[in-house]
Write an enzyme that holds these catalytic residues in place. Structure first.
Site, PDB file in Angstrom:
ATOM      1  N   SER A 141       0.851  -0.994   0.088  1.00  0.00           N
ATOM      2  CA  SER A 141      -0.019   0.158   0.344  1.00  0.00           C
ATOM      3  C   SER A 141       0.703   1.149   0.121  1.00  0.00           C
ATOM      4  O   SER A 141       2.318   1.228  -0.042  1.00  0.00           O
ATOM      5  CB  SER A 141      -0.712   0.217   1.247  1.00  0.00           C
ATOM      6  OG  SER A 141      -1.995   1.417   1.836  1.00  0.00           O
ATOM      7  N   TYR A 154      -1.863  -1.186  10.703  1.00  0.00           N
ATOM      8  CA  TYR A 154      -1.972  -0.736   9.069  1.00  0.00           C
ATOM      9  C   TYR A 154      -1.151  -0.597   8.145  1.00  0.00           C
ATOM     10  O   TYR A 154       0.302  -1.504   7.680  1.00  0.00           O
ATOM     11  CB  TYR A 154      -3.068  -0.203   8.380  1.00  0.00           C
ATOM     12  CG  TYR A 154      -3.373   0.137   7.062  1.00  0.00           C
ATOM     13  CD1 TYR A 154      -4.318  -1.954   6.312  1.00  0.00           C
ATOM     14  CD2 TYR A 154      -3.239   0.319   6.070  1.00  0.00           C
ATOM     15  CE1 TYR A 154      -4.608  -1.679   5.394  1.00  0.00           C
ATOM     16  CE2 TYR A 154      -3.455   0.278   4.797  1.00  0.00           C
ATOM     17  CZ  TYR A 154      -3.722  -1.142   4.256  1.00  0.00           C
ATOM     18  OH  TYR A 154      -4.378  -0.947   2.955  1.00  0.00           O
ATOM     19  N   LYS A 158       1.995  -2.730   6.591  1.00  0.00           N
ATOM     20  CA  LYS A 158       2.293  -2.605   5.205  1.00  0.00           C
ATOM     21  C   LYS A 158       3.753  -2.374   4.658  1.00  0.00           C
ATOM     22  O   LYS A 158       4.448  -2.727   3.487  1.00  0.00           O
ATOM     23  CB  LYS A 158       1.199  -1.590   4.534  1.00  0.00           C
ATOM     24  CG  LYS A 158       0.398  -2.265   3.979  1.00  0.00           C
ATOM     25  CD  LYS A 158      -0.455  -3.205   3.697  1.00  0.00           C
ATOM     26  CE  LYS A 158      -1.813  -3.799   3.841  1.00  0.00           C
ATOM     27  NZ  LYS A 158      -2.303  -4.906   2.751  1.00  0.00           N
TER      28      LYS A 158
HETATM   29  N1  NAD Z   1      -8.831   0.006  -1.832  1.00  0.00           N
HETATM   30  C1  NAD Z   1      -7.139   0.447  -1.295  1.00  0.00           C
HETATM   31  O1  NAD Z   1      -8.012   1.788  -0.979  1.00  0.00           O
HETATM   32  C2  NAD Z   1      -6.443  -0.205  -0.696  1.00  0.00           C
HETATM   33  C3  NAD Z   1      -4.978   1.156  -0.783  1.00  0.00           C
HETATM   34  C4  NAD Z   1      -3.950   0.162  -0.909  1.00  0.00           C
HETATM   35  C5  NAD Z   1      -3.719  -1.621  -0.714  1.00  0.00           C
HETATM   36  N2  NAD Z   1      -4.941  -1.619  -0.437  1.00  0.00           N
HETATM   37  C6  NAD Z   1      -5.127  -3.545  -0.331  1.00  0.00           C
HETATM   38  O2  NAD Z   1      -5.124  -3.766  -1.183  1.00  0.00           O
HETATM   39  C7  NAD Z   1      -6.142  -5.376  -0.900  1.00  0.00           C
HETATM   40  C8  NAD Z   1      -7.434  -5.605  -1.093  1.00  0.00           C
HETATM   41  O3  NAD Z   1      -7.896  -4.249  -0.962  1.00  0.00           O
HETATM   42  P1  NAD Z   1      -9.554  -4.019  -0.795  1.00  0.00           P
HETATM   43  O4  NAD Z   1      -9.803  -2.911  -1.286  1.00  0.00           O
HETATM   44  O5  NAD Z   1      -9.855  -4.704  -2.464  1.00  0.00           O
HETATM   45  O6  NAD Z   1     -10.634  -5.506  -0.012  1.00  0.00           O
HETATM   46  P2  NAD Z   1     -11.927  -5.301  -0.003  1.00  0.00           P
HETATM   47  O7  NAD Z   1     -12.164  -5.462   1.335  1.00  0.00           O
HETATM   48  O8  NAD Z   1     -12.816  -4.817  -1.291  1.00  0.00           O
HETATM   49  O9  NAD Z   1     -11.192  -6.776  -0.095  1.00  0.00           O
HETATM   50  C9  NAD Z   1     -10.579  -7.446   0.545  1.00  0.00           C
HETATM   51  C10 NAD Z   1     -10.673  -9.287   0.161  1.00  0.00           C
HETATM   52  O10 NAD Z   1     -10.052  -9.830   1.149  1.00  0.00           O
HETATM   53  C11 NAD Z   1     -10.528 -10.680   1.563  1.00  0.00           C
HETATM   54  N3  NAD Z   1     -10.355 -11.340   3.184  1.00  0.00           N
HETATM   55  C12 NAD Z   1     -10.122 -10.804   3.858  1.00  0.00           C
HETATM   56  N4  NAD Z   1      -9.312 -11.036   5.514  1.00  0.00           N
HETATM   57  C13 NAD Z   1      -9.158 -12.891   4.559  1.00  0.00           C
HETATM   58  C14 NAD Z   1      -8.301 -13.824   5.327  1.00  0.00           C
HETATM   59  N5  NAD Z   1      -7.860 -13.463   6.532  1.00  0.00           N
HETATM   60  N6  NAD Z   1      -8.413 -14.558   4.127  1.00  0.00           N
HETATM   61  C15 NAD Z   1      -8.583 -14.392   2.779  1.00  0.00           C
HETATM   62  N7  NAD Z   1      -9.292 -13.538   2.460  1.00  0.00           N
HETATM   63  C16 NAD Z   1      -9.532 -12.380   3.087  1.00  0.00           C
HETATM   64  C17 NAD Z   1     -12.117 -10.536   1.447  1.00  0.00           C
HETATM   65  O11 NAD Z   1     -13.197 -11.308   2.016  1.00  0.00           O
HETATM   66  C18 NAD Z   1     -12.670  -9.149   1.184  1.00  0.00           C
HETATM   67  O12 NAD Z   1     -13.100 -10.241  -0.253  1.00  0.00           O
HETATM   68  C19 NAD Z   1      -5.790  -5.528   0.956  1.00  0.00           C
HETATM   69  O13 NAD Z   1      -4.418  -6.374   1.096  1.00  0.00           O
HETATM   70  C20 NAD Z   1      -5.720  -3.981   1.595  1.00  0.00           C
HETATM   71  O14 NAD Z   1      -4.772  -3.139   2.319  1.00  0.00           O
HETATM   72  C21 NAD Z   1      -6.107  -1.815  -0.431  1.00  0.00           C
END
Ligand code: NAD
Length: 252
Positions: A141, A154, A158
């Site tokens: 991230s 977080y 990260k």
């Molecule tokens: N959305 C953002 O702005 C953003 C920015 C930087 C990084 N990220 C990272 O991107 C990744 C995806 O984020 P997103 O925004 O799509 O989130 P989201 O919540 O839409 O999707 C996350 C998915 O991970 C699954 N999950 C959660 N815990 C789990 C576990 N223990 N085992 C298996 N699956 C699990 C959830 O069921 C969900 O389907 C994450 O690692 C998040 O930290 C997101």
């Protein structure tokens, strides 16, 4: 770009993971869509199959090493080998200042967002080592580079993913395995649009966070998925141990 490659993606039931799974399949990959939420993983696979792609769903809790090992073994059994993996499952911060965060809240985020990535990398390297190499992408991230308020859990996780990526890249290189991280900026997903943006603490910081995205907007899941696809593909053959910013300029 990914024709005939076998790609695992965790967190494939929602947000970035779902779009990435669909993007990889459209590019010709055979996809293992893993998620804690089995129904959500099934729905992703249905979307892929309805568009003519090939995918299998797998319930997997990334905080459980046996579950992760079984998920990787399932992929190898189903398709014979794996060429790539995106360790993307994650949860958001508990949104508390450091002095109010409980040990339980801290461990919850570290378990999923850092230890879960470690278990995945470990078992993917073991599988790829046996079948001639591959490319691993860890979803870090912009919080792996810079901090924001109320995000010690977080931000630490990260930053840890970026360190893990570098160290694992060194260990895996002799086996023809590349390990890179991707650092999305704020991207519109269920995590952000449906949960964080409705949280009063996060909302206070939101305008400042938006202004730090110098492109002037938040990211779309396709923009993250396309960068992941490049890191998985042979086009990135000289990249390993890197952390690619896909964050609208947030971290510069
Ligand atoms: N959305 C953002 O702005 C953003 C920015 C930087 C990084 N990220 C990272 O991107 C990744 C995806 O984020 P997103 O925004 O799509 O989130 P989201 O919540 O839409 O999707 C996350 C998915 O991970 C699954 N999950 C959660 N815990 C789990 C576990 N223990 N085992 C298996 N699956 C699990 C959830 O069921 C969900 O389907 C994450 O690692 C998040 O930290 C997101």
């Amino acid at each position: 770009m990914l024709k005939d490659k076998v790609i695992i993606i965790t967190g494939a039931g929602s947000g970035i993971g779902r779009t990435a799974a669909e993007t990889f399949a459209k590019s010709g990959a055979r996809v293992i869509a893993a998620d804690l939420n089995e129904a959500a993983a099934d729905a992703t696979v249905e979307l892929i199959r309805n568009s003519g792609g090939e995918a299998e769903a797998r319930r997997c809790n990334v905080t459980d090493e046996d579950d992760v090992a079984a998920m990787v073994a399932f992929a190898v059994k189903r398709f014979g080998h794996i060429n790539g993996a995106v360790n993307n499952a994650g949860i958001e911060m508990s949104n508390k200042p450091v002095h109010e965060m409980t040990g339980k809240e801290w461990r919850n985020v570290i378990d999923v967002d850092l230890t879960g990535v470690f278990y995945c990398v470990k078992h993917e390297v073991l599988a790829m080592k046996a079948t001639g190499g591959g490319s691993i992408v860890n979803t870090a991230s912009s919080s792996g580079i810079r901090a924001t308020m109320c995000s010690s859990d977080y931000t630490a996780a990260k930053h840890g993913v970026i360190g893990l990526t570098k160290a694992a890249a060194i260990d895996a290189a002799p086996f023809g395995i590349r390990v890179n991280a991707i650092c999305p900026g704020l991207t519109l997903t269920e995590m952000t649009r449906d949960r964080l943006m409705n949280d009063p603490t996060f909302s206070v910081a939101l305008e400042g966070i938006r202004q730090r995205h110098i492109i002037g907007r938040f990211g779309e899941t396709t923009e993250i998925a396309n960068a992941m696809m490049w890191l998985l593909s042979d086009y990135s053959s000289f990249s390993t141990g890197s952390s690619m910013l896909v964050d609208g300029g947030f971290s510069i």
